[in-house]
Design an enzyme around this catalytic site. Structure first.
Site, mmCIF file in Angstrom:
data_model
loop_
_atom_site.group_PDB
_atom_site.id
_atom_site.type_symbol
_atom_site.label_atom_id
_atom_site.label_comp_id
_atom_site.label_asym_id
_atom_site.label_seq_id
_atom_site.Cartn_x
_atom_site.Cartn_y
_atom_site.Cartn_z
ATOM 1 N N ARG A 14 0.857 -1.182 0.000
ATOM 2 C CA ARG A 14 0.000 0.000 0.000
ATOM 3 C C ARG A 14 0.897 1.238 0.000
ATOM 4 N NH1 ARG A 14 -2.270 -3.411 4.046
ATOM 5 N NH2 ARG A 14 -4.377 -4.145 3.565
ATOM 6 N N LYS A 48 -2.276 -1.949 7.978
ATOM 7 C CA LYS A 48 -3.414 -1.351 8.683
ATOM 8 C C LYS A 48 -3.455 -1.810 10.129
ATOM 9 C CE LYS A 48 -6.475 -0.738 4.687
ATOM 10 N NZ LYS A 48 -7.781 -1.084 4.084
ATOM 11 N N HIS A 74 -2.273 2.276 -5.745
ATOM 12 C CA HIS A 74 -3.090 1.097 -5.464
ATOM 13 C C HIS A 74 -3.298 0.247 -6.720
ATOM 14 C CE1 HIS A 74 -4.919 -0.471 -1.856
ATOM 15 N NE2 HIS A 74 -5.933 -0.923 -2.552
ATOM 16 N N ARG A 83 -0.629 -2.198 -6.718
ATOM 17 C CA ARG A 83 -0.934 -3.285 -5.766
ATOM 18 C C ARG A 83 -1.889 -4.280 -6.415
ATOM 19 N NH1 ARG A 83 -1.269 -4.591 -0.152
ATOM 20 N NH2 ARG A 83 -3.368 -5.002 0.625
ATOM 21 N N HIS A 109 -4.085 -8.982 3.780
ATOM 22 C CA HIS A 109 -5.531 -9.007 3.961
ATOM 23 C C HIS A 109 -5.887 -9.867 5.172
ATOM 24 C CE1 HIS A 109 -6.422 -8.084 -0.567
ATOM 25 N NE2 HIS A 109 -6.197 -6.995 0.136
ATOM 26 N N TYR A 169 -9.648 -10.664 -6.740
ATOM 27 C CA TYR A 169 -8.643 -10.734 -7.803
ATOM 28 C C TYR A 169 -8.828 -11.970 -8.673
ATOM 29 C CZ TYR A 169 -6.418 -6.984 -5.250
ATOM 30 O OH TYR A 169 -6.170 -5.789 -4.633
#
Length: 296
Positions: free
Chosen positions: A149, A173, A242, A245, A268, A277
Site C-alpha cells: 500500500r 493497517k 493502489h 498493488r 488481507h 482478484y
C-alpha cells in the site's frame, strides 16, 4: 384510493421537497413500472393492497430484464419514498416497502496494468541516473513487486529492509506487521537508490524514501510519482499506487500463486477480500477467449 395518487406524490416531490426534475422523472418511471407490474399480476391489486412479496417479485423481474443492482435500488427508493408520503396522508394503512433491502451491489473489479506494460515501464533503458529517476523507479518496482500500500511504502525505514534475507518488514493497517520477500531485481534497485540517496541527500530521520530535503516522502508525493510514470504506458483513468498493488496480485494469480499466499503477501485479514482478484483474472481469461476463439 384515488387513481391520481402517483401524480399527487410527484407534485409533492417537485413543490414541497424541491427535488430536481431528473429525480422526479426517475421516480415516476419506477412507480409507473411497478404499477404496470402489479396490475399485470392481478387487475384487482392497487397501491394499498400490494404486499412485500409483490415488491420483491417486481425487483426480480427488473433484474431478469437486465437492469443493474443500482437501477433496482433506485426503484426501491422510489417505492419507499412514495409509501412514506402515502402513509403520512392516510392514503394507505401500511408500508410494504420499508423492510425490504435492495440487491447487493456488485463491487467494481480492481483495475490493473498489464504485465507487458509494466515490463515496458520498468525497462532500465527508459530511466536516467539522477536521484529523481532512480527513486521513482525504486518506488514503482517496490509497489509492483511487493504489493505494498502507499502508506506502507512511505512508512518504511532503512531498518525494515533486510538485504541478506531478501525481505521487508511492513507495517500495515492497524499497525499489523508482516514480512514480504523481494527478489534480486528489487534488491539491486534498492541498493542503487540507497547509495545515491546517501551520497546526495542528508536525511532528517531513518525514512527509506525521502524527498530532496531529506524529509520522509508523503503519500501525495508518491501518488504523483506513480501517476506521472504510469501515464507513459497506459491511458487507463486510474493511475494510482493502489493500481500497482492490484497489478501485483493479478500477476501473482495469473502465474499460479495460491490465493492464501497472495492474501498473506497483501496483508488481507480475510480471504474474501483477496478473492476479488480471482474475478479479475477470470475476466482477463474471458477477454482472451473472446479475442482468440473463432466463435468467441
Amino acid at each position: 384510493m384515488p387513481k391520481s395518487v402517483v401524480d399527487l406524490f410527484l407534485v409533492y416531490l417537485r413543490h414541497e421537497r424541491n427535488r430536481s426534475e431528473q429525480t422526479v422523472r426517475r421516480y415516476e418511471t419506477s412507480l409507473r413500472d411497478f404499477e404496470a407490474y402489479f396490475h399485470a399480476l392481478d387487475a384487482d391489486l392497487d397501491w394499498a393492497s400490494v404486499d412485500a412479496d409483490v415488491i420483491r417479485g417486481w425487483m426480480m423481474s427488473m433484474m431478469d430484464r437486465g437492469n443493474c443492482a443500482s437501477t433496482v435500488d433506485t426503484g426501491l427508493s422510489a417505492l419507499r419514498s412514495f409509501y412514506r408520503f402515502a402513509l403520512a396522508r392516510k392514503l394507505v394503512d401500511r408500508d410494504p416497502a420499508h423492510a425490504i433491502t435492495g440487491p447487493k451491489k456488485r463491487k467494481p473489479l480492481p483495475q490493473f496494468v498489464r504485465e507487458s506494460q509494466m515490463d515496458e515501464l520498468l525497462d532500465k533503458e527508459q530511466w536516467g541516473d539522477d536521484i529523481d529517476d532512480v527513486r521513482a523507479r525504486t518506488i514503482i518496482i517496490l509497489l509492483y513487486e511487493a504489493g505494498l500500500r502507499r502508506s506502507e511504502l512511505t512508512g518504511l525505514d532503512d531498518g525494515d529492509v533486510d538485504f541478506v534475507a531478501g525481505q521487508l518488514k511492513v507495517t500495515g493497517k492497524r499497525n499489523k506487521q508482516r514480512i514480504v520477500p523481494f527478489g534480486q531485481e528489487v534488491a539491486e534497485q534498492l541498493q542503487r537508490y540507497v547509495e545515491l540517496r546517501d551520497k546526495e541527500i542528508t536525511r532528517t530521520d531513518g525514512a527509506l524514501f525521502v524527498d530532496r530535503h531529506g524529509r520522509r516522502m508523503t503519500g501525495m508525493q508518491v501518488y504523483k510519482v506513480v501517476k506521472r510514470n504510469l501515464t507513459k504506458v497506459t491511458s487507463m483513468k486510474k493511475r494510482s499506487p493502489h493500481v500497482l498493488r492490484h497489478s501485483f496480485a493479478t500477476a501473482m494469480l495469473n502465474h499460479d500463486a495460491g490465493l492464501e499466499s497472495v492474501r498473506q503477501l497483501l496483508g488481507h485479514e480475510s480471504l474474501e477480500t483477496t478473492q476479488i482478484y480471482t474475478h479479475t483474472t477470470f475476466e482477463q481469461l474471458k477477454r482472451v477467449y473472446k479475442d482468440a476463439h473463432p466463435r468467441g
